[in-house]
Design a protein around this motif. Structure first.
Motif, PDB file in Angstrom:
ATOM      1  N   GLY A 250       1.040  -1.044  -0.383  1.00 47.66           N
ATOM      2  CA  GLY A 250      -0.192  -0.192   0.798  1.00 47.66           C
ATOM      3  C   GLY A 250       0.769   1.265   0.395  1.00 47.66           C
ATOM      4  O   GLY A 250       0.012   3.067  -0.153  1.00 47.66           O
ATOM      5  N   ILE A 281      -0.959  -0.926  -9.680  1.00 46.56           N
ATOM      6  CA  ILE A 281      -0.106  -1.955  -8.732  1.00 46.56           C
ATOM      7  C   ILE A 281       0.566  -2.389  -9.026  1.00 46.56           C
ATOM      8  O   ILE A 281       0.705  -3.249 -10.373  1.00 46.56           O
ATOM      9  CB  ILE A 281      -1.492  -1.967  -8.199  1.00 46.56           C
ATOM     10  CG1 ILE A 281      -2.915  -1.368  -7.387  1.00 46.56           C
ATOM     11  CG2 ILE A 281      -1.853  -2.953  -6.530  1.00 46.56           C
ATOM     12  CD1 ILE A 281      -4.641  -1.693  -7.346  1.00 46.56           C
ATOM     13  N   THR A 335     -10.323   2.136  -6.162  1.00 41.82           N
ATOM     14  CA  THR A 335      -9.392   1.525  -8.255  1.00 41.82           C
ATOM     15  C   THR A 335     -11.426   1.457  -8.667  1.00 41.82           C
ATOM     16  O   THR A 335     -11.952   1.956  -8.219  1.00 41.82           O
ATOM     17  CB  THR A 335      -8.873   0.285  -8.147  1.00 41.82           C
ATOM     18  OG1 THR A 335     -10.200  -0.144  -7.578  1.00 41.82           O
ATOM     19  CG2 THR A 335      -8.012   0.567  -6.475  1.00 41.82           C
ATOM     20  N   ALA A 340      -9.961  -0.290  -1.601  1.00 39.38           N
ATOM     21  CA  ALA A 340      -9.056  -0.631  -0.561  1.00 39.38           C
ATOM     22  C   ALA A 340      -8.583  -0.346   0.219  1.00 39.38           C
ATOM     23  O   ALA A 340      -8.894   1.261   0.700  1.00 39.38           O
ATOM     24  CB  ALA A 340      -7.520  -0.949  -1.351  1.00 39.38           C
ATOM     25  N   LEU A 348      -5.375  -5.635  -1.947  1.00 43.20           N
ATOM     26  CA  LEU A 348      -5.404  -4.878  -2.983  1.00 43.20           C
ATOM     27  C   LEU A 348      -4.995  -6.503  -3.819  1.00 43.20           C
ATOM     28  O   LEU A 348      -5.498  -6.465  -5.137  1.00 43.20           O
ATOM     29  CB  LEU A 348      -4.015  -3.917  -2.695  1.00 43.20           C
ATOM     30  CG  LEU A 348      -4.045  -3.031  -2.077  1.00 43.20           C
ATOM     31  CD1 LEU A 348      -2.384  -2.088  -2.243  1.00 43.20           C
ATOM     32  CD2 LEU A 348      -4.481  -1.674  -3.417  1.00 43.20           C
TER      33      LEU A 348
END
Length: 357
Positions: A250, A281, A335, A340, A348
């Protein structure tokens, strides 16, 4: 007269003229100039010198760039064409190291090429163009979805602070961190936006303030070192930022100064939201310490924006383009597939699994 956000298309393909058309973001807000770039070298230069910037827009530009880079290839077979493709890919990948969308887009284009093995070179070129267009079209949908999810976290009349530029000119459309602001504008939320100027390249002053004002959004420009006082005065109820890479834990890399904003938000009890397409990500990157941080030229700090130098001659300058915000300072990562929350290692990963279904 305001300009609808949908009217601004900062990255597009002009296939008939073998060109990538870019809004030159280095000239804003004084000039709105669209560049026509026909060589891979010109496209590399545009990415490196921030004529196109914003992680999603960089990815789109790279996808179009690699297609244009091999469009005129005279290779007679798949192996020869792949060799040319990889040379262009390696070259474009060297333009900027931090934004993972650049590498994501280039890898996606190579994956499409490999899936087309056995087809004619003409068909492969057609497939590469299609893939690049898909990347652009999908980004528009992704940004809209991020905007909807982020808007669910906000209340009408709130004051919002943003850093750098994560708007429509940094993406295919809508933006990431600015997407909920545009949707709120359409729905009468009457947000009050505070835009950090974002030293040293002034993306907030030159780009975010310009973009929001063009769209009729109420925006106030502040210097970076004014974020604390507007928070203390109760003018900010949430912080929205974009990002260039999210590590598996994160930790988030974004434009330099973002981590300082997150620290301030934590101190004042203000939610800090990172708006990130899943393409940013990087689960192969364990933590922020593993994210490469781009160092840029000293002149950007000392001379670029001034008629006369604003620093002593030959003084040492440290100019990292990004910093890393610790995951403990982040309230949520928004997202296109959902929001998240901590522990981010789990949330994630779950969102990425959802994307693969």
């Amino acid at each position: 007269m305001t300009t609808p956000v949908a009217a601004i298309q900062s990255v597009r393909l002009d296939d008939d003229n073998n060109a990538l058309v870019l809004l030159d973001q280095t000239l804003l807000p004084n000039e709105k100039v669209f560049l026509k770039l026909s060589t891979v070298e010109e496209i590399w230069d545009a990415i490196y010198h921030l004529k196109v910037r914003g992680a999603p827009a960089i990815g789109i530009a790279a996808a179009y760039g690699i297609y244009l880079g091999v469009k005129q290839s005279k290779a007679a077979d798949h192996a020869g064409f792949l060799n040319e493709f990889k040379k262009v890919k390696q070259y474009l990948a060297s333009s900027r190291p931090t934004a993972v969308n650049l590498f994501w887009a280039l890898n996606r284009m190579e994956d499409r090429l490999q899936r087309e093995a056995g087809r004619s070179i003409v068909d492969i070129k057609r497939a590469l163009k299609e893939e690049a267009e898909n990347i652009r079209a999908e980004d528009e949908k992704v940004c809209l979805s991020i905007g909807e999810h982020a808007l669910s976290l906000l209340e009408p009349g709130w004051g919002l602070l943003t850093h750098c530029n994560a708007g429509t000119i940094a993406t295919a459309k809508y933006g990431t961190a600015l997407a909920p602001i545009y949707l709120g504008q359409e729905r009468g939320y009457d947000f009050r936006v505070y835009a950090d100027e974002t030293r040293p390249l002034l993306q907030g002053a030159r780009l975010t303030a310009w973009e929001l004002q063009e769209a009729g959004v109420g925006v106030t420009l502040i210097c970076d070192n004014m974020a604390s006082i507007v928070m203390k005065e109760g003018k900010v109820q949430a912080v929205l930022v974009g990002c260039d890479r999210v590590a598996a834990n994160g930790d988030t890399a974004n434009k330099i100064g973002t981590s300082g904003v997150a620290i301030l938000a934590k101190h004042y009890g203000i939610p800090f939201y990172v708006c990130a397409p899943l393409s940013t990500i990087d689960l192969d990157c364990a933590a922020g310490d593993d994210i490469p941080i781009e160092l840029r030229k000293e002149e950007e700090v000392s001379t670029t924006w001034y008629e006369k130098p604003m620093a002593p001659e030959n003084v040492k300058v440290y100019n990292p383009a990004f910093d890393v915000t610790d995951h403990e300072l982040i309230t949520a990562i928004v997202t296109e597939k959902g929001i998240a929350y901590a522990p981010f290692e789990e949330s994630l990963r779950d969102l990425m699994k959802e994307e693969c279904k």
